[in-house]
Design a protein around this motif. Structure first.
Motif, PDB file in Angstrom:
ATOM      1  N   SER A   1     175.660  66.753  -9.879  1.00 51.64           N
ATOM      2  CA  SER A   1     176.546  65.993  -8.989  1.00 51.64           C
ATOM      3  C   SER A   1     177.443  66.936  -8.188  1.00 51.64           C
ATOM      4  O   SER A   1     178.639  66.700  -8.041  1.00 51.64           O
ATOM      5  N   LEU A   2     176.857  67.973  -7.648  1.00 51.71           N
ATOM      6  CA  LEU A   2     177.588  68.977  -6.875  1.00 51.71           C
ATOM      7  C   LEU A   2     178.198  68.368  -5.613  1.00 51.71           C
ATOM      8  O   LEU A   2     177.563  67.581  -4.926  1.00 51.71           O
ATOM      9  N   GLU A   3     179.442  68.740  -5.330  1.00 52.49           N
ATOM     10  CA  GLU A   3     180.093  68.383  -4.064  1.00 52.49           C
ATOM     11  C   GLU A   3     180.336  69.681  -3.305  1.00 52.49           C
ATOM     12  O   GLU A   3     181.098  70.530  -3.745  1.00 52.49           O
TER      13      GLU A   3
ATOM     14  N   ASN B   1     177.982  78.180  -2.592  1.00 58.09           N
ATOM     15  CA  ASN B   1     178.975  79.216  -2.305  1.00 58.09           C
ATOM     16  C   ASN B   1     180.104  78.674  -1.425  1.00 58.09           C
ATOM     17  O   ASN B   1     180.740  79.416  -0.710  1.00 58.09           O
ATOM     18  N   SER B   2     180.350  77.352  -1.512  1.00 61.19           N
ATOM     19  CA  SER B   2     181.458  76.787  -0.745  1.00 61.19           C
ATOM     20  C   SER B   2     182.766  77.017  -1.495  1.00 61.19           C
ATOM     21  O   SER B   2     182.769  77.275  -2.690  1.00 61.19           O
ATOM     22  N   ILE B   3     183.853  76.900  -0.763  1.00 63.50           N
ATOM     23  CA  ILE B   3     185.177  77.066  -1.364  1.00 63.50           C
ATOM     24  C   ILE B   3     185.779  75.684  -1.543  1.00 63.50           C
ATOM     25  O   ILE B   3     185.885  74.924  -0.588  1.00 63.50           O
ATOM     26  N   GLY B   4     186.137  75.353  -2.770  1.00 60.52           N
ATOM     27  CA  GLY B   4     186.789  74.079  -3.036  1.00 60.52           C
ATOM     28  C   GLY B   4     185.857  72.964  -3.456  1.00 60.52           C
ATOM     29  O   GLY B   4     186.300  71.832  -3.654  1.00 60.52           O
ATOM     30  N   GLY B   5     184.569  73.256  -3.613  1.00 63.45           N
ATOM     31  CA  GLY B   5     183.623  72.238  -4.062  1.00 63.45           C
ATOM     32  C   GLY B   5     183.806  71.930  -5.538  1.00 63.45           C
ATOM     33  O   GLY B   5     184.524  72.622  -6.258  1.00 63.45           O
ATOM     34  N   LYS B   6     183.153  70.874  -5.985  1.00 66.53           N
ATOM     35  CA  LYS B   6     183.248  70.453  -7.392  1.00 66.53           C
ATOM     36  C   LYS B   6     181.852  70.333  -7.985  1.00 66.53           C
ATOM     37  O   LYS B   6     180.883  70.172  -7.269  1.00 66.53           O
TER      38      LYS B   6
ATOM     39  N   ILE C   1     173.061  75.995  -1.038  1.00 71.47           N
ATOM     40  CA  ILE C   1     173.062  75.092  -2.183  1.00 71.47           C
ATOM     41  C   ILE C   1     171.786  75.420  -2.954  1.00 71.47           C
ATOM     42  O   ILE C   1     170.685  75.187  -2.465  1.00 71.47           O
ATOM     43  N   VAL C   2     171.954  76.007  -4.122  1.00 72.97           N
ATOM     44  CA  VAL C   2     170.819  76.429  -4.943  1.00 72.97           C
ATOM     45  C   VAL C   2     170.654  75.436  -6.092  1.00 72.97           C
ATOM     46  O   VAL C   2     171.603  75.174  -6.827  1.00 72.97           O
ATOM     47  N   THR C   3     169.449  74.901  -6.208  1.00 81.76           N
ATOM     48  CA  THR C   3     169.126  73.951  -7.264  1.00 81.76           C
ATOM     49  C   THR C   3     168.078  74.569  -8.168  1.00 81.76           C
ATOM     50  O   THR C   3     167.016  74.971  -7.702  1.00 81.76           O
ATOM     51  N   LEU C   4     168.405  74.666  -9.449  1.00 75.59           N
ATOM     52  CA  LEU C   4     167.463  75.166 -10.450  1.00 75.59           C
ATOM     53  C   LEU C   4     166.905  73.974 -11.216  1.00 75.59           C
ATOM     54  O   LEU C   4     167.657  73.080 -11.611  1.00 75.59           O
ATOM     55  N   ILE C   5     165.592  73.967 -11.398  1.00 72.95           N
ATOM     56  CA  ILE C   5     164.920  72.857 -12.074  1.00 72.95           C
ATOM     57  C   ILE C   5     164.272  73.357 -13.357  1.00 72.95           C
ATOM     58  O   ILE C   5     163.534  74.341 -13.346  1.00 72.95           O
TER      59      ILE C   5
ATOM     60  N   GLN D   1     182.320  71.015  10.222  1.00 68.81           N
ATOM     61  CA  GLN D   1     181.478  70.575  11.323  1.00 68.81           C
ATOM     62  C   GLN D   1     180.836  71.803  11.955  1.00 68.81           C
ATOM     63  O   GLN D   1     181.493  72.817  12.161  1.00 68.81           O
ATOM     64  N   GLY D   2     179.540  71.753  12.219  1.00 69.62           N
ATOM     65  CA  GLY D   2     178.821  72.860  12.852  1.00 69.62           C
ATOM     66  C   GLY D   2     178.295  73.911  11.900  1.00 69.62           C
ATOM     67  O   GLY D   2     177.548  74.798  12.307  1.00 69.62           O
ATOM     68  N   GLN D   3     178.636  73.840  10.643  1.00 68.68           N
ATOM     69  CA  GLN D   3     178.231  74.866   9.681  1.00 68.68           C
ATOM     70  C   GLN D   3     176.779  74.671   9.237  1.00 68.68           C
ATOM     71  O   GLN D   3     176.309  73.546   9.080  1.00 68.68           O
ATOM     72  N   VAL D   4     176.070  75.774   9.029  1.00 63.59           N
ATOM     73  CA  VAL D   4     174.681  75.738   8.567  1.00 63.59           C
ATOM     74  C   VAL D   4     174.666  75.671   7.038  1.00 63.59           C
ATOM     75  O   VAL D   4     175.398  76.411   6.369  1.00 63.59           O
ATOM     76  N   ILE D   5     173.829  74.785   6.515  1.00 63.51           N
ATOM     77  CA  ILE D   5     173.649  74.663   5.066  1.00 63.51           C
ATOM     78  C   ILE D   5     172.176  74.885   4.755  1.00 63.51           C
ATOM     79  O   ILE D   5     171.303  74.321   5.412  1.00 63.51           O
ATOM     80  N   ASN D   6     171.917  75.712   3.748  1.00 64.92           N
ATOM     81  CA  ASN D   6     170.567  75.984   3.258  1.00 64.92           C
ATOM     82  C   ASN D   6     170.433  75.366   1.869  1.00 64.92           C
ATOM     83  O   ASN D   6     171.240  75.653   0.991  1.00 64.92           O
ATOM     84  N   TRP D   7     169.420  74.530   1.681  1.00 60.55           N
ATOM     85  CA  TRP D   7     169.110  73.966   0.363  1.00 60.55           C
ATOM     86  C   TRP D   7     167.926  74.749  -0.194  1.00 60.55           C
ATOM     87  O   TRP D   7     166.840  74.745   0.391  1.00 60.55           O
ATOM     88  N   ILE D   8     168.151  75.399  -1.322  1.00 60.11           N
ATOM     89  CA  ILE D   8     167.131  76.235  -1.961  1.00 60.11           C
ATOM     90  C   ILE D   8     166.831  75.629  -3.330  1.00 60.11           C
ATOM     91  O   ILE D   8     167.751  75.303  -4.072  1.00 60.11           O
TER      92      ILE D   8
END
Length: 184
Positions: A60-62, A49-54, A25-29, A67-74
Motif C-alpha cells: 500500500s505504498l503512497e 525514492n520519493s520524499i514523504g511517502g508512506k 517505484i520498485v515492486t518485488l514479487i 506535477q510534470g514529474q516522471v515516474i518509473n514503475w519497475i
C-alpha cells in the motif's frame, strides 16, 4: 511617467514539466507464493525514492510526486539469480496500471481523468541476460502538468510466468498503492 505592471516574460507552456528528478517505484514479487496462492496478498513489496511517502516495503505504498514529474514503475522477482542449471527464475511483468477514481465510493471505478502523459511499457527481458546484467520490464510516464493535486490510487495488473507451465497468471493488486500529487 507610469510603469507597466505586466511582465514581458513569456508564460510557461507546460508548467511543472521540468521536474527533473525521476521517481522509481520498485515492486518485488515473491513469485512462488503469488503463483501458489493466486494472489498478490503477502507476495508484493513496494519501495520508492520519493520524499514523504508512506508504506515503504508494503503493498500500500503512497508515492509523493509533483506535477510534470516522471515516474518509473519497475517490477522484479525477489529471486533474480541465475540458477545452477543455467535457467532463470520466473519473471513478473506489469501488464497495466489502472488509475482509480478517488471521488466515487466504488474504489474499482476507473478514473476518466488524464493523470499521466505517455504512460507505457519500456524495456523487457531478453534471453541473453547474464548473471551481471539484470533486465526487466518497466513502465514510465510523466505526471500531467495539469493533473489536479491530490491522492490517486491505482491498481497494478501483473503478468506472472509460472514454473514449468506455459500459461501466464494475471493478478491484480488487492490493496491499492497510490500517488500523492503536489502542486508545483
Amino acid at each position: 511617467m507610469t510603469t507597466s505592471t505586466r511582465s514581458s516574460a513569456p508564460e510557461k507552456q507546460n508548467p511543472g514539466q521540468l521536474n527533473s528528478v525521476q521517481l522509481n517505484i520498485v515492486t518485488l514479487i515473491n513469485m512462488e507464493r503469488a503463483t501458489e496462492t493466486g494472489s498478490l496478498s503477502d507476495s508484493m513489496y513496494m519501495m520508492d525514492n520519493s520524499i514523504g511517502g508512506k508504506g515503504q516495503g508494503t503493498s500500500s505504498l503512497e508515492t509523493v510526486c509533483k506535477q510534470g514529474q516522471v515516474i518509473n514503475w519497475i517490477v522484479r522477482p525477489i529471486d533474480m539469480e541465475k540458477r545452477l542449471d543455467g535457467t532463470w527464475p520466473p519473471m513478473p511483468k506489469i501488464n497495466n496500471i489502472v488509475f482509480l477514481d478517488t471521488e466515487v465510493g466504488d474504489e474499482e471505478d476507473v478514473s476518466e481523468r488524464r493523470i499521466f502523459n505517455e504512460l507505457k511499457i519500456y524495456g523487457g527481458p531478453d534471453r541473453t541476460r547474464d548473471k551481471y546484467t539484470s533486465v526487466y520490464y518497466y513502465w514510465a510516464g510523466a505526471v500531467s502538468p495539469t493533473a489536479k493535486p491530490g491522492l490517486y490510487r491505482y491498481r497494478l495488473v501483473l503478468e506472472l510466468e509460472q514454473e514449468h507451465k506455459k500459461e501466464r497468471l494475471y493478478l491484480n493488486t488487492a490493496i491499492h498503492p497510490s500517488i500523492r500529487i503536489l502542486p508545483v
